[in-house]
Design an enzyme around this catalytic site. Structure first.
Site, PDB file in Angstrom:
ATOM      1  N   GLY A  20     -58.586  16.426 -71.150  1.00 24.01           N
ATOM      2  CA  GLY A  20     -58.268  17.490 -70.798  1.00 24.01           C
ATOM      3  C   GLY A  20     -59.016  18.693 -70.391  1.00 24.01           C
ATOM      4  CB  CYS A  67     -55.177   9.053 -66.937  1.00 19.77           C
ATOM      5  SG  CYS A  67     -55.741  10.463 -67.577  1.00 19.77           S
ATOM      6  CG  ASN A  68     -51.160  12.388 -63.748  1.00 20.01           C
ATOM      7  OD1 ASN A  68     -50.458  11.972 -64.544  1.00 20.01           O
ATOM      8  ND2 ASN A  68     -50.913  12.576 -62.312  1.00 20.01           N
ATOM      9  CB  THR A  69     -57.071  14.316 -66.621  1.00 19.53           C
ATOM     10  OG1 THR A  69     -55.983  15.144 -66.999  1.00 19.53           O
ATOM     11  CG2 THR A  69     -58.448  14.902 -66.836  1.00 19.53           C
ATOM     12  CB  CYS A 122     -50.221  14.458 -68.403  1.00 20.85           C
ATOM     13  SG  CYS A 122     -51.107  13.806 -69.713  1.00 20.85           S
ATOM     14  CB  THR A 123     -49.491   8.684 -67.823  1.00 18.62           C
ATOM     15  OG1 THR A 123     -50.852   8.766 -68.378  1.00 18.62           O
ATOM     16  CG2 THR A 123     -49.404   8.638 -66.330  1.00 18.62           C
ATOM     17  CG  HIS A 124     -50.867  11.405 -72.940  1.00 20.33           C
ATOM     18  ND1 HIS A 124     -51.876  11.000 -72.106  1.00 20.33           N
ATOM     19  CD2 HIS A 124     -51.566  11.162 -74.251  1.00 20.33           C
ATOM     20  CE1 HIS A 124     -52.837  10.601 -72.753  1.00 20.33           C
ATOM     21  NE2 HIS A 124     -52.741  10.711 -74.080  1.00 20.33           N
TER      22      HIS A 124
END
Length: 250
Positions: free
Chosen positions: A29, A63-65, A170-172
């Site tokens: 991040g 993952c978006n980032t 965010c997939t987390h």
């Protein structure tokens, strides 16, 4: 990547999955653009090298980032031979009703031009409030309930009271959606991307969903390129446990 991998496993129990994680260089991040791109390429290359012949059916970026920074470079490297499927914050469906929304994401994704462009396109005029969820992805990685609660509370305090939808960018965050909903009082709807990414992956490789297929799909885990097991923290979440139940690749 657990939520998207679990969605793929549910849609195709016969699919062989390689999860290429990068614990040596986490968190991503706070990293700059070039650094994230380098990590994304390294992870995809390690996964491809683990496939006989070096040609996976698809490269999925759950993952978006990683997606907002690395998709262009990945597609240049793998396509058209191997389709690359990224994860886009589901801002469009969240904004369709015209009500105020918040976009929860990492610091890097929140600051990215990619997310800014999505907001400008689908939620213009101040409809969307970006919320940089400092420490939330790392708290989910730790599977420490106290850290998760603290990070969720931090983001909730920065979410306007009139918010009617929250994009989990965010997939987390998918893994702690119940905790997020509880802190927000169950008021806003939560929007996630895992199911859509899994469906798009199958479309791109010309496969139909077959949730009733024989559960023969194997799981291989790479940790910064090294063969590994699922992290113990992953087993704290239903998605991680679902993945761990299947056979492991030799």
């Amino acid at each position: 990547m657990l939520s998207t991998a679990a969605a793929l496993r549910a849609a195709r129990p016969d699919a062989d999955l390689i999860l290429s994680m990068d614990p040596d260089h986490m968190p991503w991040g706070p990293r700059g653009h070039d650094d994230v791109v380098a990590r994304v390429i390294a992870g995809a290359d390690a996964a491809a090298a683990a496939v006989p012949g070096g040609a996976p059916d698809a490269v999925v970026v759950p993952c978006n980032t990683a997606s907002v920074h690395g998709l262009v470079a990945l597609r240049s490297r793998f396509e058209p031979e191997v389709p690359v499927i990224g994860t886009v914050p589901p801002i469009k469906p969240a904004a369709e009703g015209g009500e105020p929304i918040a976009v929860w994401a990492t610091v890097a994704t929140t600051a990215s031009r990619y997310q800014g462009d999505l907001i400008a396109r689908y939620a213009p005029g101040g409809q969307a409030t970006p919320v940089a969820c400092v420490g939330l992805a790392e708290a989910v990685e730790s599977a420490d309930p106290d850290r998760v609660a603290e990070a969720v509370a931090y983001a909730a305090e920065r979410t306007p009271a009139d918010t009617r939808g929250v994009v989990l960018g965010c997939t987390h965050y998918d893994l702690v959606d119940a905790e997020i909903a509880a802190v927000l009082g169950g008021r806003p709807a939560l929007f996630t991307a895992a199911q859509a990414v899994a469906a798009q992956t199958l479309r791109r490789i010309g496969a139909e969903p077959a949730p009733g297929a024989a559960p023969t799909g194997t799981l291989r885990v790479l940790a910064s390129g090294r063969p590994s097991d699922l992290p113990k923290a992953a087993l704290a979440y239903p998605a991680g446990r679902a993945l761990a139940e299947g056979p492991t690749a030799d």
